[in-house]
Structure formats: structure tokens, C-alpha cells
Design a protein around this motif. Structure first.
Motif, mmCIF file in Angstrom:
data_model
loop_
_atom_site.group_PDB
_atom_site.id
_atom_site.type_symbol
_atom_site.label_atom_id
_atom_site.label_comp_id
_atom_site.label_asym_id
_atom_site.label_seq_id
_atom_site.Cartn_x
_atom_site.Cartn_y
_atom_site.Cartn_z
ATOM 1 N N SER A 769 0.833 -1.209 0.000
ATOM 2 C CA SER A 769 0.000 0.000 0.000
ATOM 3 C C SER A 769 0.862 1.251 0.000
ATOM 4 N N SER A 770 1.961 1.214 0.741
ATOM 5 C CA SER A 770 2.864 2.368 0.740
ATOM 6 C C SER A 770 3.394 2.643 -0.653
ATOM 7 N N GLU A 771 3.775 1.581 -1.362
ATOM 8 C CA GLU A 771 4.295 1.759 -2.717
ATOM 9 C C GLU A 771 3.192 2.196 -3.676
ATOM 10 N N LEU A 772 2.048 1.516 -3.603
ATOM 11 C CA LEU A 772 0.981 1.818 -4.555
ATOM 12 C C LEU A 772 0.496 3.250 -4.436
ATOM 13 N N LEU A 773 0.357 3.737 -3.214
ATOM 14 C CA LEU A 773 -0.155 5.094 -3.031
ATOM 15 C C LEU A 773 0.862 6.155 -3.414
ATOM 16 N N SER A 774 2.105 5.751 -3.641
ATOM 17 C CA SER A 774 3.073 6.696 -4.208
ATOM 18 C C SER A 774 3.091 6.637 -5.728
ATOM 19 N N LEU A 775 2.401 5.636 -6.294
ATOM 20 C CA LEU A 775 2.400 5.447 -7.744
ATOM 21 C C LEU A 775 1.055 5.753 -8.378
ATOM 22 N N ILE A 776 -0.022 5.492 -7.637
ATOM 23 C CA ILE A 776 -1.373 5.603 -8.186
ATOM 24 C C ILE A 776 -2.205 6.536 -7.307
ATOM 25 N N ASP A 777 -2.795 7.528 -7.904
ATOM 26 C CA ASP A 777 -3.634 8.458 -7.161
ATOM 27 C C ASP A 777 -5.067 7.937 -7.175
ATOM 28 N N GLU A 778 -5.415 7.184 -6.142
ATOM 29 C CA GLU A 778 -6.758 6.633 -6.007
ATOM 30 C C GLU A 778 -7.339 7.143 -4.686
ATOM 31 N N PRO A 779 -8.056 8.271 -4.721
ATOM 32 C CA PRO A 779 -8.502 8.939 -3.485
ATOM 33 C C PRO A 779 -9.340 8.058 -2.569
ATOM 34 N N LEU A 780 -10.220 7.226 -3.133
ATOM 35 C CA LEU A 780 -11.075 6.398 -2.290
ATOM 36 C C LEU A 780 -10.244 5.399 -1.473
ATOM 37 N N TYR A 781 -9.268 4.809 -2.133
ATOM 38 C CA TYR A 781 -8.439 3.843 -1.407
ATOM 39 C C TYR A 781 -7.533 4.560 -0.417
ATOM 40 N N ARG A 782 -7.009 5.701 -0.809
ATOM 41 C CA ARG A 782 -6.147 6.452 0.113
ATOM 42 C C ARG A 782 -6.924 6.782 1.394
ATOM 43 N N LYS A 783 -8.153 7.216 1.231
ATOM 44 C CA LYS A 783 -8.965 7.551 2.392
ATOM 45 C C LYS A 783 -9.222 6.300 3.243
ATOM 46 N N ALA A 784 -9.543 5.196 2.578
ATOM 47 C CA ALA A 784 -9.851 3.964 3.307
ATOM 48 C C ALA A 784 -8.623 3.453 4.050
ATOM 49 N N TRP A 785 -7.462 3.535 3.403
ATOM 50 C CA TRP A 785 -6.240 3.024 4.028
ATOM 51 C C TRP A 785 -5.814 3.915 5.199
ATOM 52 N N LEU A 786 -5.871 5.221 5.019
ATOM 53 C CA LEU A 786 -5.507 6.114 6.116
ATOM 54 C C LEU A 786 -6.468 5.956 7.293
ATOM 55 N N GLU A 787 -7.718 5.716 6.995
ATOM 56 C CA GLU A 787 -8.686 5.476 8.068
ATOM 57 C C GLU A 787 -8.329 4.212 8.840
ATOM 58 N N TYR A 788 -8.021 3.174 8.129
ATOM 59 C CA TYR A 788 -7.650 1.903 8.773
ATOM 60 C C TYR A 788 -6.383 2.084 9.607
ATOM 61 N N CYS A 789 -5.422 2.827 9.038
ATOM 62 C CA CYS A 789 -4.161 3.060 9.753
ATOM 63 C C CYS A 789 -4.390 3.859 11.045
ATOM 64 N N ARG A 790 -5.233 4.841 11.000
ATOM 65 C CA ARG A 790 -5.486 5.676 12.184
ATOM 66 C C ARG A 790 -6.264 4.926 13.262
ATOM 67 N N TYR A 791 -7.226 4.098 12.851
ATOM 68 C CA TYR A 791 -8.171 3.565 13.828
ATOM 69 C C TYR A 791 -7.905 2.124 14.258
ATOM 70 N N TYR A 792 -7.050 1.401 13.573
ATOM 71 C CA TYR A 792 -6.844 0.001 13.973
ATOM 72 C C TYR A 792 -6.428 -0.087 15.444
ATOM 73 N N ASN A 793 -5.479 0.755 15.842
ATOM 74 C CA ASN A 793 -4.995 0.758 17.225
ATOM 75 C C ASN A 793 -5.645 1.852 18.073
ATOM 76 N N ALA A 794 -6.661 2.481 17.555
ATOM 77 C CA ALA A 794 -7.242 3.639 18.252
ATOM 78 C C ALA A 794 -7.885 3.226 19.577
ATOM 79 N N PRO A 795 -8.001 4.160 20.516
ATOM 80 C CA PRO A 795 -8.729 3.877 21.758
ATOM 81 C C PRO A 795 -10.151 3.413 21.450
ATOM 82 N N ASN A 796 -10.716 2.628 22.362
ATOM 83 C CA ASN A 796 -12.029 2.025 22.122
ATOM 84 C C ASN A 796 -13.115 3.047 21.822
#
Length: 907
Positions: A769-796
Motif C-alpha cells: 500500500s505504501s508503494e501503490l499510493l506513491s504510484l497511483i492516485d486513487e482517493p477512495l483507497y487512500r482515504k480507506a487506508w488512512l482510516e484503517y491506519c489511524r483507527y486500527y490501534n485507536a482507543p475504544n
């Protein structure tokens, strides 16, 4: 029917022009600021070699910096050293991302800068002549003839017009039983290579490559398909051989007693001028004549005995008269064998001829695996890499006293018990899925009868074959053996690779701050520990060298080699990536070799190359193939591509390309078959269930690599289809999986459910994902991935506000801190960066939980087989993921490390 063809990637200037003109979509995630790179100076991986037979390396370039004009080839020069160059991969804007460069034997390329410009031509270039019946390779005074059909891979090799080698072929010995226990007798049959296809992949002038494909044939049966590549370098006296075969037999009926490569060499000198050389321990050499002149009752003559030992011609007329008269009474020794049946011991024996007793000559521990037979006018040397590490192995010389000697390198020694790849266990009453799950809960093994099969796995070996004009001196032979065991490699510095922005988020090892030093020291400790464990635990063998164990058993001071899913690691939780990123950061030769062995192992043995499981790999188990969980997370191209780009290795390139349609194997293997049935898993024809991380995350690594290599936007579009449709799901990445359309690569359905799996993010999808998002501008996936990254370990409370509830499955908190770090970096959120470090330094019982200063303890006495240094706190899963998290966090949020370390009490 045999076909002669040229691969579209790696061969001649015509192919290069065609590839450089391939259109690629010009798109990027954000404007790219290209920084000038440092000089591209080549260096030796492991010090200046005594002998150099030529080498190839891959070189990355920053995006947009090397753009061949339309229809033109990008030329490169390396000072006065000739170099042959070709493209490996492209950036989306069409500029070169990776190039490959071959340099000839006998040169000194280290320290020279690689720059654009016209390359020097080799003094004696490699050239190829293609005809219907044979391909002829000329390299200086050496001429090799490769037939396009029949049983021989090399028909003849001449040196300065003298026939020195003939009839090189592959051999296999079959046995119907593993031993005499079952019936009291065994049957054996011999098989030889049958060539079905020959492809010229490169034609010179520095390097020529021929790929030969076929099967082992005999007694009306064809089996054990193989591919062999022959590499010819300008200035070299040898050919490098990369030999791959697939086991396609019945493990209960087809036992391999021997597997090897054999060739013949004419013997024209008197037998006292014929010589055999074998490698010994370290730099040692064992060398004897077929008819020895030393140690006789009558002296042979001043200096003549030493001359014979050195391999020089000795004239009969110069011998003392008693020796001349009695020469015919000195026995001629025709057969010689070096057998390495264990990683700790080899023996050397010889006999006069077949039908007579073998005489023990010598023995030792570990040898590099090279043999020579010939005379003063020339001969043949043959050996292979990882000789003792892949024991049982063997080198044979036969009939050296006759007009035609034979030399054989046995990848599996016929002196050893037959190769036994039967399952290690029976069902033992585990006949239903519920019973199998009960077993899984005890031994961690996902057992299923019939799924623990070796049919379809492969193995690749690397050999060297020399055609020489004279018997080599002991020193020259020792130098050749070192080239076999430790091939000289050209590499770039970590700094030079890092400047190109390849392979995602990593930085060069850096201990410049107190907290950084703590993490760097721990990273070093971990990699050193595992490399030492390979030898300390004897993780060697034909089918297992290169892998490491999964989990430790501190009570018996052993890894759990015999306990279900706790034994061989099989890439579980991205061990391969941890080791490769460690090499990228450090440039350490020992780490490269460790990673290289793992790449050869996990990409070949742990993956199926034919049959119903083709394209999938096997989960961790007692045997590389014993677990019934067959998944793409193991066959993952992400674990191979770093090695491929650093070395331009064609075999690994083939393996990755073979995975391009591995998602269709989901039709053959229902990964979730043991779970309770549910409506969500019922899918129409052409649609399967696929997880985002363990499955799709593995598929995209192959597609990305193929898009980069060829410019074919079919593969880019398939990636984008998956990215876009994940982004459109209601719960996006938190849906974890969804119905998947095999035709389009799109995910289907609403995705309005929440299902978190900690495994989704630990099999390469983070790096991809790190590589792909530097190569392909796909806003929907970027938003989904950043959301997952922020909230996976987020407080309950934060996660509940997002999802409506707090789902289970959020394990590996420290490993997933790198997801938090990714979001912090891209959203420029320092508070989130500090949260990432707190997750990394948290208390999950891994390295950060008081473990940063843990060290080994010495265990000796009767408690263990041999004295050893033990760290029972380490597990491979935890070590690999902690290491990858440390590496990515340092690269993304290293500027906040010291502050976070003080808050955590680390400083």
C-alpha cells in the motif's frame, strides 16, 4: 516440438527498444520532488574476490531522471569496464525505475561509477549463433554447443579447438520404496533429461543467457519437469547454471535416490598426468593423480613428484629408470567420491575401477563443493552452491583411467537414503473438519488428509561448470571453490538505493540519537541471533535450508520442530521482508546471504508450482508442505521482488510472473472451508471470497511487479479495480474481506459489516500500500487506508464512534503501530506519531516490554545436545513484525522517537 524464441524483456537491443517505448499511465499520488542521487558507485558485497567470473546487479533510479527517448535504448557505461544493460522496471511516467547491468569476468568494476553513456566493448565478446538443431555460444576460445532437443543440455564444449567437455545432462535415480524395511527389496530406475524447449534470452556482448526446459525421461515415463538457465560471461572460463525442478511424483511411490548434473571429458594424457581435485575444509584442496608418482619405493626423480602434485605434466623420459620400468605396475585410480551426507561431515574415497573395493582417503566437516578431473591439456570442474548446507550432497568422478571420464554433481547424494517426502503423520482419527479444528487447538497444525502433499513443490540450485586448458593449481582451484560457495556480487550502498524512493518506507540504519541507538542495537541483536541460530540449530537440508523455525520451546531448549504449526516458519508474518529490509538499511553481506537463502527456499519449496494448489503456498508446519492451509499469503511476490530487483535473477522473475493469475486458485481452494457456513460466503460462479490483506494484498504484489516490468496497464487496472471497490465499501478496510470478481478484480457487495483480522496487515500489504499510493492516485483507497491506519490501534471510544461498536481481533498492537505512524506522517499529526510510539513501546510481551536489553544465556551440560546460546523470549512472528514496525516507524516518525522514548521510560 522444440521452439527457439527470444524473451521480450531480457535479450537484445531490439527488445530493449520495444520495451522502452511501452506506454505507461502517467499518474502519481502527489507531485514528486526529484532529488539528485549520489554517484552510482559499484561495490563488492563481501570484499574483493580472488577470482571473478562475471556478475549482474540491479540499479534503481529516481522517478523521472532516466528517460530513454522514444525508440531509443538508455546506454550506460562503467568507466573502461564493459557493461551490458537492460531495463527491469519503469515508473508510471515511463522513466526507468530499475535497470540491470552485467559486467564481464576478470574485471575490476568496484569503485567505478555507473553513468549514462556508451559502454566499452569487451575484448572477447560473447556471441550466439542460432540454428534449428543447436545454439552455439562463443566466448573467447571457448565454444559451447547447446542442442535444441535430445537429452543433452550441452552437447560439446571446446577450448582452443580441443574437445574438453561433452554430453552434459541431468540425471535422476528413482526408487519404488524409501528403504528395505517394507519388502526387503527395492527397485531402481535411471532417468535423464529430455529437452522440450530452448529459449535464447540474451545474446551478449557481455552476457548471454539460454533457458532450457524439459523433463526427466526414462523407461517410458516423463516426470520431474525442469528449467535450466545457462549464463555465459565474456572473459569467463565457466558457465553458471541455475537448475530448477518440480517434484510431480506420488510421495508414496516415487522416491528420488539421486538427482544430479553430469558431463564427460576426454582423457588424452598418460594416467600419471591425469588429475582429480576436490575441495576440503575452508580453503583446503584435496588433489591426487590417477596414477600417483609420489610415495613409491623408488624415487621418481628430483622435483617430479612435486610437479605431479601441482598438476604439471611429467614426462616419462625424465623419470628415474626404475620408475619408468615399473610404471605399469602402479595402480590406476579411476573413481573418486566426495560425499557430504550431513552438514557436519564429508568423506573422500576412491577405487581403481568398478567391481573393486572403495578405499577411504580422508574426511572433514564442511566443504565448498567443487570437483575437477582432467589433465595437463585441460579438463572440467563442476560444483554447486550451498553444498554442505543442503546435504546430503555428493561429487563423483568416474572412469578417470579410461579415455572418457565422467564428472557428476549430485544435488541429492545416491549414497544417502532415498529422498522421502511422504507426509510425516496420518489422520489418526482426525476425519472431519470439527475434529481437525480440535487438533488445531492443541498442536496449532491445520491438518487435513490429502492436503499435506509435496507434489508440486520445487527447488532451485546454482552450479558452476568450468572448461579449463590445464589442471588448476591448488590455489587457483581453491579460488574457484570460493566463487562457487560465495559468488562475487556487485551491489550499491544503502544510501544510493534509498535515494530512489523504492520499496516503500525505510531509511538507512542510523544511531545518531540515544533512542535510535537503542532500537538499532536491538535490530542488530535480533538479526544476528537468527543468523547464529541457523548453524546452532542446524537448520540445513535439501528441502529446508533457508527457512527458520516459528516458535521456541524453552523447557527442552529446542525450537518446536515437531509440533504442528509451530515448526518451519514458511514466511509467516513476513519474516522474508524483515530480513530484506534489514539488508537494505545496512548493506551487510551476511544479511544478504541469509535473505537470499530464504528467498530460494520460501519461493520454491513453500509454494506449489503445479497441481490444484498451484500459485498458493503452505502455512507454517513440521514439513514445508504439511499444513493443509494453502494460501497466497505464503506465495506472496512481495517476498521475492527485493531480491529480484537487486540481482535481476530470472528464476525469481519467473516465479513472480507465475503468480499473476494466482487469484484464480481461490476457485480450487476454499480458504474458509473449515468455518461454519454462512450466507455471506455463498457466491455465484466466477466470484470468490477474498480477504483484503492475506489474499488480495498478496495478489497485488505480483500485479505491481508485472506492471513495472512490462508497462502493461492490464495489471495496473486490476490493482485499481480492487483499490477503488474497497474504498466504496461502507466499512472499507474494516470489512476485512468481501466477494471478489475473478474476471475484473473488483470487490462486490455493500461491505456493511465489520470484521477485523490482525493477520490482514502483516503479510506485505502495508509495504504494498505504501508503494501503490506513491504510484497511483486513487482517493477512495487512500482515504480507506488512512482510516484503517489511524483507527486500527485507536482507543475504544474512538473506534466505537467510527464503527458503532468495538470489534474483536485487534491483536499485534506493536506491529500495527506502523499503521498509526503511516497516518501520522501523511496527515502531519505529531500527537498521532507519539501515539504510534506508545503503541510500539507498549506491553504485549514483545521486544518493547522490557525486552530491549534482553540477551542470550549460555546453556550447557547434559540439559542440551551441545552448548548453546539461548534467548527463549524471541519468537519469529514477534521478531519479524517488531523489526518491520521499528524500521517503518523510524523512517516515518523518527523525529519524534526520543521524545516518545523518554515518556515511555526507555531513555
Amino acid at each position: 516440438m522444440t521452439s527457439l524464441s527470444r524473451r521480450h524483456l531480457l535479450q537484445s537491443a531490439t527488445a530493449l527498444v520495444a520495451l522502452s517505448a511501452v506506454p505507461m499511465a502517467v499518474e502519481a499520488a502527489a507531485p514528486v520532488k526529484v532529488k539528485p542521487v549520489a554517484s552510482t558507485d559499484l561495490r563488492w558485497l563481501d570484499g574483493t574476490p580472488a577470482a571473478f567470473e562475471g556478475a549482474t546487479l540491479g540499479v534503481p533510479w529516481p522517478r523521472g531522471t532516466v528517460k530513454p527517448a522514444k525508440g531509443k535504448v538508455a546506454d550506460f557505461k562503467l568507466g573502461d569496464v564493459p557493461v551490458q544493460s537492460w531495463p527491469l522496471a519503469y515508473w508510471p511516467d515511463g522513466s526507468l525505475k530499475w535497470t540491470a547491468h552485467a559486467v564481464p569476468a576478470g574485471t575490476k568494476p568496484a569503485g567505478l561509477p555507473l553513468t549514462q553513456g556508451k559502454a566499452s566493448a569487451p575484448a572477447k565478446a560473447v556471441s550466439i549463433k542460432q540454428e534449428a538443431t543447436a545454439v552455439t555460444v562463443t566466448c573467447g576460445e571457448l565454444v559451447w554447443v547447446v542442442p535444441t532437443s535430445g537429452e543433452h543440455l550441452i552437447a560439446t564444449a571446446t577450448r582452443a579447438g580441443r574437445l574438453t567437455l561433452k554430453e552434459m545432462k541431468l540425471v535422476a535415480l528413482w526408487q519404488n520404496e524409501p528403504d528395505l524395511d517394507a519388502t526387503g527389496s527395492v527397485s531402481q530406475q535411471s532417468f535423464a533429461s529430455k529437452v522440450t524447449k530452448v529459449t535464447v534470452e540474451q545474446t551478449g556482448p557481455v552476457r548471454a543467457v539460454i533457458k532450457i526446459e524439459g523433463v526427466h525421461s526414462g523407461n517410458g515415463r516423463d516426470w520431474l519437469p525442469f528449467s535450466v538457465r545457462l549464463y555465459f560471461y565474456a572473459g569467463s572460463e565457466s558457465v553458471r547454471i541455475v537448475h530448477s525442478f518440480i517434484y510431480d511424483g506420488d510421495p508414496f511411490k516415487d522416491f528420488i535416490r539421486g538427482l544430479g548434473v553430469t558431463a564427460k571429458t576426454p582423457m588424452t594424457e598418460e594416467t600419471h598426468n591425469r588429475h582429480v581435485r576436490l575441495t576440503g575444509d575452508g580453503v583446503g584442496v584435496w588433489g591426487e593423480a590417477v596414477r600417483p608418482l609420489t610415495g613409491l619405493r623408488r624415487p621418481v626423480g628430483k622435483g617430479l613428484g612435486l610437479a605431479q602434485v601441482e598438476g604439471k605434466a611429467v614426462a616419462v623420459a625424465d623419470m628415474a629408470k626404475p620408475v619408468q620400468d615399473g610404471l605399469k605396475w602402479i595402480p590406476e585410480w579411476g573413481d573418486f567420491t566426495l560425499s557430504q551426507l550431513t552438514p557436519d561431515g564429508y568423506t573422500i574415497k576412491k577405487r581403481t575401477r568398478s567391481g573393486h573395493a572403495w578405499i577411504d582417503s580422508n574426511a572433514g566437516t564442511r566443504t565448498k563443493g567443487l570437483a575437477y578431473v582432467g589433465g595437463a591439456s585441460g579438463g572440467v570442474a563442476l560444483g554447486f552452491k550451498d553444498f554442505w548446507q543442503r546435504s546430503p550432497t555428493q561429487l563423483d568422478v568416474r572412469n578417470a583411467h579410461t579415455e572418457m571420464a565422467e564428472i557428476t554433481a549430485w544435488l541429492w547424494s545416491p549414497d544417502a537414503p532415498a529422498m522421502d517426502v511422504r507426509p510425516y503423520r496420518s489422520a489418526d482419527g482426525m476425519d472431519t473438519h470439527p475434529e481437525e479444528i480440535e487438533g488445531l487447538n492443541i498442536t496449532y497444525e491445520d491438518y487435513e488428509k490429502g492436503w499435506d502433499i509435496a507434489t508440486g513443490v520445487a527447488r532451485t540450485s546454482e552450479l558452476n561448470l568450468w572448461v579449463l586448458g590445464a589442471t588448476p593449481s591448488h590455489q587457483a582451484f581453491s579460488d574457484m571453490a570460493e566463487q562457487v560457495a560465495n559468488p562475487a556480487r556487485l551491489v550499491l550502498s544503502p544510501e544510493r538505493i534509498h535515494q530512489c524512493g523504492v520499496f516503500g518506507d525505510w531509511d538507512v540504519a542510523n544511531s545518531s540519537t540515544p533512542a535510535r541507538k537503542i532500537l538499532e542495537d536491538r535490530l542488530t541483536y535480533q538479526i544476528d541471533y537468527y543468523m547464529k541460530e541457523v548453524d546452532q540449530r542446524r537448520w540445513y537440508g535439501f528441502w529446508t535450508y533457508g527457512d527458520v523455525m516459528h516458535t521456541y520451546d524453552h523447557e527442552r531448549h529446542m525450537w518446536r520442530y515437531d509440533i504442528g504449526g509451530y515448526a518451519w516458519d514458511n514466511s509467516e508474518l513476513s519474516t522474508d521482508l524483515w530480513i530484506w529490509y534489514t539488508y537494505l538499511r545496512t548493506g551487510r553481506a551476511d544479511v544478504f546471504k541469509f535473505a537470499e537463502a530464504m528467498t530460494r527456499q520460501t519461493g520454491e519449496v513453500d509454494v506449489y508450482h503445479l497441481g490444484r494448489f498451484k500459485g498458493f503456498g503452505t502455512r507454517h508446519g513440521v514439513q514445508p508442505w504439511s499444513d493443509s492451509s494453502k494460501q497466497p499469503r505464503v506465495s506472496n511476490a512481495a517476498y521475492r521482488r527485493i531480491f529480484y530487483y537487486l540481482t535481476a535473477d530470472e528464476r525469481v522473475g519467473d516465479l513472480m510472473r507465475d503468480l499473476n493469475e494466482s487469484d484464480f486458485s481461490l476457485k480450487n481452494v476454499d480458504i474458509s472451508r473449515k468455518l461454519p457456513p454462512s450466507p455471506e460466503r455463498e457466491t455465484p460462479e466466477g466470484v470468490v471470497n477474498s480477504s483484503f490483506g492475506t489474499s488480495w494484498g498478496s495478489f497485488i504484489s505480483a500485479w505491481l511487479t508485472e506492471w513495472e516490468r512490462t508497462g502493461d496497464t492490464k495489471w495496473r487496472d486490476r490493482i485499481v479495480n480492487g483499490m477503488t471497490t474497497i474504498g466504496k465499501l461502507k466499512r472499507r478496510w474494516f470489512a476485512s474481506s468481501a466477494p471478489y470478481d475473478l474476471k475484473t478484480g473488483k470487490f462486490l457487495g455493500e461491505g456493511d459489516y465489520v470484521a477485523i483480522s490482525h493477520l490482514n496487515g502483516v503479510f506485505g500489504v502495508v509495504e504494498m500500500s505504501s508503494e501503490l499510493l506513491s504510484l497511483i492516485d486513487e482517493p477512495l483507497y487512500r482515504k480507506a487506508w488512512l482510516e484503517y491506519c489511524r483507527y486500527y490501534n485507536a482507543p475504544n471510544d474512538e473506534l466505537k464512534a467510527l464503527l458503532g461498536r468495538v470489534p474483536s481481533g485487534r491483536n499485534l498492537r506493536d506491529a500495527h503501530s506502523r499503521l498509526t505512524a503511516y497516518a501520522a506522517f501523511h496527515e502531519k499529526d505529531k500527537a498521532l506519531a507519539l501515539r504510534a510510539w506508545s503503541e510500539f513501546f507498549g506491553s504485549e510481551g514483545r521486544e518493547s516490554d522490557g525486552g530491549l536489553k534482553r540477551r542470550t544465556q549460555r546453556i550447557d551440560g547434559p540439559a542440551v545436545l551441545r552448548p548453546l546460546d539461548e534467548d527463549p523470549s524471541l519468537s519469529t512472528n514477534g521478531t519479524a513484525q517488531w523489526g518491520l514496525a521499528a524500521i517503518q516507524n523510524l523512517a516515518l516518525i523518527g523525529d519524534s522517537l526520543d521524545e516518545a522514548a523518554k515518556s515511555a521510560g526507555i531513555l
